[in-house]
Design a protein around this motif. Structure first.
Motif, short mmCIF file in Angstrom:
data_model
loop_
_atom_site.label_atom_id
_atom_site.label_comp_id
_atom_site.label_asym_id
_atom_site.label_seq_id
_atom_site.Cartn_x
_atom_site.Cartn_y
_atom_site.Cartn_z
N THR A 47 43.14 20.35 -35.83
CA THR A 47 42.76 19.10 -35.17
C THR A 47 42.03 18.19 -36.15
O THR A 47 42.30 16.98 -36.21
N GLN A 48 41.11 18.76 -36.90
CA GLN A 48 40.39 17.97 -37.90
C GLN A 48 41.36 17.38 -38.93
O GLN A 48 41.26 16.20 -39.29
N ASP A 52 42.32 13.86 -37.05
CA ASP A 52 41.23 13.04 -37.59
C ASP A 52 41.41 12.68 -39.05
O ASP A 52 40.87 11.68 -39.51
N PHE A 55 38.02 16.56 -42.51
CA PHE A 55 37.80 17.96 -42.18
C PHE A 55 36.65 18.57 -42.97
O PHE A 55 36.32 18.14 -44.08
N HIS A 56 36.03 19.56 -42.35
CA HIS A 56 34.97 20.35 -42.98
C HIS A 56 35.62 21.19 -44.08
O HIS A 56 36.48 22.02 -43.81
N THR A 82 39.24 14.40 -46.83
CA THR A 82 39.94 13.36 -46.08
C THR A 82 41.42 13.38 -46.45
O THR A 82 41.79 13.72 -47.58
#
Length: 285
Positions: A47-48, A52, A55-56, A82
């Protein structure tokens, strides 16, 4: 983040309470569904990455706690990655094509995304990808590593002139962490089974009618501002074209060409008349 307490070299954040994700026995004693925890971690990561694009990038077990209700708690956001839209589509297409064993699609995804030169021979590239990926399918699907697969593709692509971007290196490292953690929690975790529905849904949203509607909605404010200005912009462009010195020079050149053409026609008529007069005189004699 508590901004009032932050300074140039100090960031003050909320203290989070939870059980370290590596303490599996403690989590089980608290009634946490461990297989669900493992699959949730994979879905959170994808999902990240794909929703989005942010991400971590340091998701080792020391940076993850688990709340008493089973929610993930991520810590330490010092390293973040990113991805732009091109990167996300490239990765999704590669993963989906790889697990379908469609190596030509993998090759095309590399070329069309600009990761390898446009003149790369697709057939040769497809063969190289097949040589890397096909042996992986000798393993059970649940043992296939996304991270190692991505790394193998990167290493192979370097032979064809690709330069791997830093954000993809970070992604590959994070993916290895997620895989390792997920399979530590649940040795039977099938990452493909967990990730595939999400990837297919994401690709459908990017390429389907919903994406068209979303893109139109996103562009409406821009067009709403531009369209009323179109008549004025056209008039200005026409005026600039009329006032452009180059256009004036071109107009004079065309005028001179037309003048020369008229003289050539006059001379041609005169020569034709002279020839006709000479022929007439010849026959009369």
């Amino acid at each position: 983040v508590y901004w009032d307490w932050c300074r140039q070299q100090v960031m003050v954040m909320e203290r989070m309470q939870g059980t370290p994700v590596s303490q599996i026995a403690t989590l089980q004693a608290k009634g946490i569904d461990i297989p669900k925890l493992a699959s949730d971690g994979v879905e959170i990561f994808f999902t990240q990455v794909f929703r989005d694009g942010f991400f971590h990038a340091d998701m080792h077990p020391g940076n993850i706690l688990v709340a008493d209700d089973g929610r993930y708690i991520a810590l330490d956001f010092g390293i973040m990655g990113t991805l732009n839209e091109v990167d996300k589509e490239y990765l999704a297409r590669n993963f989906l094509a790889f697990f379908r064993r469609d190596y030509r699609e993998v090759a095309k995804a590399h070329v069309e995304s600009g990761w390898v030169p446009k003149d790369t021979p697709i057939d040769e590239f497809e063969t190289a990808i097949r040589a890397v990926c096909e042996p992986i399918f000798d393993k059970p699907l649940k043992e296939i590593s996304f991270g190692r697969t991505l790394l193998s593709l990167f290493q192979m692509a370097r032979r064809f002139g690709v330069i791997i971007q830093p954000q993809l290196i970070m992604l590959q490292k994070t993916l290895l962490n997620i895989e390792g953690l997920g399979r530590e929690l649940d040795p039977d975790l099938d990452l493909w089974k967990t990730a595939r529905p999400y990837l297919e849904r994401w690709m459908s949203e990017q390429l389907g009618w919903r994406s068209v509607v979303q893109n139109v909605q996103a562009e409406l404010p821009y067009w709403g501002k531009i369209l009323p200005q179109v008549p004025r912009l056209l008039q200005q462009q026409l005026q600039r074209s009329h006032d452009n010195p180059l256009n004036e020079e071109l107009r004079l050149l065309i005028k001179e060409q037309q003048r020369q053409t008229r003289w050539l026609r006059v001379i041609g008529f005169m020569l034709a008349g002279l020839l006709a007069w000479q022929l007439t005189a010849h026959f009369l004699l």
